[in-house]
Write an enzyme that holds these catalytic residues in place. Structure first.
Site, PDB file in Angstrom:
ATOM      1  N   ASP A   7       0.866  -1.169   0.000  1.00  0.00           N
ATOM      2  CA  ASP A   7       0.000   0.000   0.000  1.00  0.00           C
ATOM      3  C   ASP A   7       0.915   1.236   0.000  1.00  0.00           C
ATOM      4  O   ASP A   7       2.100   1.141   0.319  1.00  0.00           O
ATOM      5  CB  ASP A   7      -0.869  -0.052   1.267  1.00  0.00           C
ATOM      6  CG  ASP A   7      -1.764   1.159   1.416  1.00  0.00           C
ATOM      7  OD1 ASP A   7      -2.263   1.665   0.396  1.00  0.00           O
ATOM      8  OD2 ASP A   7      -1.969   1.597   2.560  1.00  0.00           O
ATOM      9  N   GLU A   9      -0.251   5.004   1.017  1.00  0.00           N
ATOM     10  CA  GLU A   9      -0.488   5.970   2.096  1.00  0.00           C
ATOM     11  C   GLU A   9      -0.548   5.280   3.452  1.00  0.00           C
ATOM     12  O   GLU A   9      -1.209   4.267   3.620  1.00  0.00           O
ATOM     13  CB  GLU A   9      -1.787   6.732   1.839  1.00  0.00           C
ATOM     14  CG  GLU A   9      -1.697   7.637   0.616  1.00  0.00           C
ATOM     15  CD  GLU A   9      -3.014   8.348   0.373  1.00  0.00           C
ATOM     16  OE1 GLU A   9      -3.385   9.206   1.179  1.00  0.00           O
ATOM     17  OE2 GLU A   9      -3.670   8.022  -0.636  1.00  0.00           O
ATOM     18  N   GLU A  15      -0.677  10.070   4.982  1.00  0.00           N
ATOM     19  CA  GLU A  15      -1.997  10.108   4.338  1.00  0.00           C
ATOM     20  C   GLU A  15      -2.220  11.475   3.688  1.00  0.00           C
ATOM     21  O   GLU A  15      -2.183  12.516   4.356  1.00  0.00           O
ATOM     22  CB  GLU A  15      -3.101   9.859   5.375  1.00  0.00           C
ATOM     23  CG  GLU A  15      -3.101   8.457   5.952  1.00  0.00           C
ATOM     24  CD  GLU A  15      -3.806   7.440   5.060  1.00  0.00           C
ATOM     25  OE1 GLU A  15      -4.416   7.840   4.053  1.00  0.00           O
ATOM     26  OE2 GLU A  15      -3.737   6.237   5.392  1.00  0.00           O
ATOM     27  N   ARG A  46     -15.783  12.967   0.232  1.00  0.00           N
ATOM     28  CA  ARG A  46     -14.689  13.937   0.048  1.00  0.00           C
ATOM     29  C   ARG A  46     -15.007  14.930  -1.067  1.00  0.00           C
ATOM     30  O   ARG A  46     -14.782  16.137  -0.924  1.00  0.00           O
ATOM     31  CB  ARG A  46     -13.396  13.190  -0.290  1.00  0.00           C
ATOM     32  CG  ARG A  46     -12.799  12.423   0.867  1.00  0.00           C
ATOM     33  CD  ARG A  46     -11.744  11.468   0.362  1.00  0.00           C
ATOM     34  NE  ARG A  46     -10.965  10.883   1.441  1.00  0.00           N
ATOM     35  CZ  ARG A  46     -10.145   9.853   1.271  1.00  0.00           C
ATOM     36  NH1 ARG A  46     -10.016   9.290   0.088  1.00  0.00           N
ATOM     37  NH2 ARG A  46      -9.456   9.383   2.296  1.00  0.00           N
ATOM     38  N   SER A  90      -2.395   1.003  -4.874  1.00  0.00           N
ATOM     39  CA  SER A  90      -3.005   2.040  -4.037  1.00  0.00           C
ATOM     40  C   SER A  90      -4.365   2.447  -4.580  1.00  0.00           C
ATOM     41  O   SER A  90      -4.603   2.393  -5.783  1.00  0.00           O
ATOM     42  CB  SER A  90      -2.078   3.259  -4.005  1.00  0.00           C
ATOM     43  OG  SER A  90      -2.695   4.334  -3.334  1.00  0.00           O
ATOM     44  N   ASP A  91      -5.229   2.879  -3.675  1.00  0.00           N
ATOM     45  CA  ASP A  91      -6.510   3.449  -4.089  1.00  0.00           C
ATOM     46  C   ASP A  91      -6.404   4.949  -4.340  1.00  0.00           C
ATOM     47  O   ASP A  91      -7.401   5.613  -4.556  1.00  0.00           O
ATOM     48  CB  ASP A  91      -7.594   3.167  -3.038  1.00  0.00           C
ATOM     49  CG  ASP A  91      -8.173   1.767  -3.202  1.00  0.00           C
ATOM     50  OD1 ASP A  91      -8.053   1.197  -4.293  1.00  0.00           O
ATOM     51  OD2 ASP A  91      -8.736   1.241  -2.226  1.00  0.00           O
ATOM     52  N   LYS A 133      -7.209  -3.867  -5.185  1.00  0.00           N
ATOM     53  CA  LYS A 133      -6.037  -4.492  -4.555  1.00  0.00           C
ATOM     54  C   LYS A 133      -6.114  -6.016  -4.636  1.00  0.00           C
ATOM     55  O   LYS A 133      -5.160  -6.673  -5.055  1.00  0.00           O
ATOM     56  CB  LYS A 133      -5.899  -4.014  -3.111  1.00  0.00           C
ATOM     57  CG  LYS A 133      -5.642  -2.505  -3.057  1.00  0.00           C
ATOM     58  CD  LYS A 133      -5.305  -2.024  -1.681  1.00  0.00           C
ATOM     59  CE  LYS A 133      -5.118  -0.507  -1.718  1.00  0.00           C
ATOM     60  NZ  LYS A 133      -4.438   0.008  -0.555  1.00  0.00           N
TER      61      LYS A 133
END
Length: 199
Positions: A7, A9, A15, A46, A90-91, A133
């Site tokens: 991963d 972050e 982050e 977000r 990663s997302d 992932k």
């Protein structure tokens, strides 16, 4: 043939959304995949906040330009890449990750992309694939790789559990408590030793 899937972050860099929450003074943006398992729900939350405050890609990229890798991350990654293949899964989004990849020595990253209007407003996001992932780890296994995975959040658990060896790194107390079967590490030296033992 091994391949390590990491991963980004919380594992190699701080982050991004937490850094931006602090820079913009919007505490709601501190919410991450450590708090919300549903990534689509989290991203829509977000984007609505960004829209409310009239913030776009430019402002986030200005914050990202000031983010440095977690101390020791680049050295850890350099040593790991001298031993085996490594992919960051990663997302996050290409528009966020590129300056961070430069600081990490350009490792390979598989991530998603943002939909951005001409005025810089982030209008949406495009996920590379469903359950990215886990799907990526399964795809690597289907072409003859054995995967070793590490991450810190809810969205890393599937790739960790599907790999021949998987580790939590700098995770939350709650995730460590809920998944006691997963070895959990706090330092790069310990994580590197565990990965070396699994290779």
């Amino acid at each position: 043939m091994n391949i390590v899937c990491l991963d980004l972050e919380g594992v190699l860099v701080p982050e991004i959304w937490i850094a931006f929450a602090e820079a913009s003074g919007i505490p709601e943006l501190k919410r991450t995949t450590r708090d919300e398992p549903d990534y689509g729900k989290l991203m829509n939350f977000r984007l609505n906040i960004l829209k409310e405050h009239g913030l776009g890609l430019k402002e986030i990229q200005e914050t990202i330009a000031k983010i440095d890798p977690i101390p020791g991350a680049k050295e850890f990654l350099d040593e790991l890449r001298s031993l085996t293949q490594v992919i960051i899964i990663s997302d996050t989004f290409e528009q966020f990750a590129t300056p961070l990849m430069k600081k990490l020595g350009w490792p390979t990253i598989m991530c998603n992309s943002l939909e951005v209007a001409d005025n810089g407003e982030i209008t949406g996001f495009k996920m590379r694939c469903e359950k990215s992932k886990l799907t990526t780890v399964k795809a690597l296994q289907s072409i003859g790789y054995e995967t070793i995975a590490s991450g810190d959040s809810f969205n890393d658990l599937a790739m960790i559990q599907a790999s021949k060896a998987g580790f939590l790194f700098k995770s939350t107390e709650q995730i460590k408590k809920d998944y006691p079967e997963l070895p959990a590490f706090e330092t790069y030296d310990d994580l590197l030793a565990a990965i070396k033992a699994a290779l």
